[in-house]
Design a protein around this motif. Structure first.
Motif, PDB file in Angstrom:
ATOM      1  N   ASP A  94       0.790  -0.902   0.540  1.00 41.08           N
ATOM      2  CA  ASP A  94      -0.197  -0.095  -0.033  1.00 41.08           C
ATOM      3  C   ASP A  94       1.085   1.285   0.044  1.00 41.08           C
ATOM      4  OD1 ASP A  94      -1.858   2.331   1.138  1.00 41.08           O
ATOM      5  OD2 ASP A  94      -3.090   0.745   1.149  1.00 41.08           O
ATOM      6  N   ASP A  96       0.633   4.301   1.555  1.00 41.74           N
ATOM      7  CA  ASP A  96       0.119   4.642   2.624  1.00 41.74           C
ATOM      8  C   ASP A  96       1.548   3.673   3.823  1.00 41.74           C
ATOM      9  OD1 ASP A  96      -1.122   6.658   2.106  1.00 41.74           O
ATOM     10  OD2 ASP A  96      -3.178   5.108   2.237  1.00 41.74           O
ATOM     11  N   SER A  97       1.846   2.145   3.526  1.00 44.92           N
ATOM     12  CA  SER A  97       2.369   1.512   4.295  1.00 44.92           C
ATOM     13  C   SER A  97       4.039   2.260   4.750  1.00 44.92           C
ATOM     14  CB  SER A  97       2.719   0.314   3.659  1.00 44.92           C
ATOM     15  OG  SER A  97       3.158   0.146   2.419  1.00 44.92           O
ATOM     16  N   GLN A 101       7.144   3.997   2.434  1.00 43.46           N
ATOM     17  CA  GLN A 101       7.245   5.969   3.062  1.00 43.46           C
ATOM     18  C   GLN A 101       7.891   6.955   1.999  1.00 43.46           C
ATOM     19  OE1 GLN A 101       8.376   6.355   6.831  1.00 43.46           O
ATOM     20  NE2 GLN A 101       9.038   8.672   6.498  1.00 43.46           N
ATOM     21  N   ARG A 104       7.024   7.384  -1.557  1.00 40.05           N
ATOM     22  CA  ARG A 104       5.811   8.655  -1.591  1.00 40.05           C
ATOM     23  C   ARG A 104       5.888   9.692  -1.335  1.00 40.05           C
ATOM     24  NH1 ARG A 104      -0.080   8.370  -0.038  1.00 40.05           N
ATOM     25  NH2 ARG A 104      -0.735  10.103   0.646  1.00 40.05           N
TER      26      ARG A 104
END
Length: 277
Positions: A94, A96-97, A101, A104
């Motif tokens: 994901d 958002d995991s 990081q 993202r």
């Protein structure tokens, strides 16, 4: 013997192809011959034929080598491994995991640094994963239903209640998006992309454009998105960026579409819109 024959007729055929059958489908989709693929992979055409028919079970390494030669997307490589009896090779994390990081943060810096010009992050199916603040002002007048998550860029652009009524070169932009989706559906074999293509072809006028459109004679070097806006016409060109050598399914499928002003008037209008919001 008659009982055995009746029993065999009652046993349903499996609908899940084995690894070799999937591999053959990918080879045919890429229009590669067995001999051509075998030579590039360093095996005999006979061996490849045995793998495709299920007479020979390929090693994990051979499957990965063949998938690399055929440019099979990572998601489908996992499916190929499962069909051949092996565990998936590539993780699907994901965004958002904690593991994602750094990726993202890199994407968010890219989006923020592109302001006051719009940019969006899209997944494989054209759903918006992230966007910068410059995108919002471009969506005035879009039906709220199309802005409910997940926002899909193909629907947003081509649905009659979306942006299409404000796109001055609607035929060109429809052809651009429609042919891009058609190409992705063909290259990946993804059923969801095929369904999405069927959906957008059902919108008024889209099928006719995709079936009959011919490239216009123009002196422009790049296709521009010509969009009506309260601040004035916006003329935008786009670039698409992806992660290089991604080893994760999610990251391999992400693309960043960044829009740039195609003229000085658009540049000024985007700057003005940014300061007024």
């Amino acid at each position: 013997m008659p009982i055995a024959r009746r029993y065999r007729r009652l046993v349903p055929e499996t609908t899940t192809p084995h690894g070799g059958a999937l591999l053959r489908q990918w080879r045919q989709r890429r229009r590669r011959s067995q001999l051509d693929l075998a030579l590039d992979t360093g095996i005999s055409a006979r061996h490849l034929s045995f793998v495709e028919t299920g007479r020979s079970r390929p090693s994990r390494g051979l499957l990965l080598a063949l998938a690399e030669q055929l440019e099979v997307p990572l998601r489908e490589r996992n499916a190929l491994m499962l069909a051949a009896g092996y565990a998936p090779v590539y993780a699907e994390t994901d965004l958002d995991s904690a593991e994602s990081q750094q990726a993202r943060e890199a994407i968010e810096r890219l989006l923020a640094g592109h302001e006051p010009y719009p940019a969006v992050v899209l997944d494989r199916w054209g759903d918006v994963v992230l966007s910068n603040r410059a995108v919002g002002p471009l969506l005035e007048g879009v039906d709220p239903e199309l802005l409910a998550p997940p926002v899909n860029t193909y629907r947003l652009s081509l649905h009659p209640k979306g942006m299409i009524s404000r796109i001055r070169n609607a035929e060109e932009w429809t052809a651009h998006l429609g042919h891009r989706l058609t190409r992705l559906a063909r290259l990946t074999g993804d059923a969801r992309l095929a369904e999405l293509l069927d959906e957008i072809r059902s919108y008024p006028g889209v099928a006719e454009v995709l079936d009959d459109y011919h490239e216009p004679t123009t002196n422009e070097l790049l296709l521009t998105l010509q969009l009506d806006h309260p601040a004035g016409e916006l003329r935008l060109i786009s670039t698409v960026t992806s992660f290089g050598s991604a080893h994760d399914v999610t990251l391999s499928e992400l693309t960043v579409e960044s829009f740039f002003p195609a003229d000085d008037a658009t540049r000024q209008r985007l700057q003005d819109v940014s300061t007024s919001n």
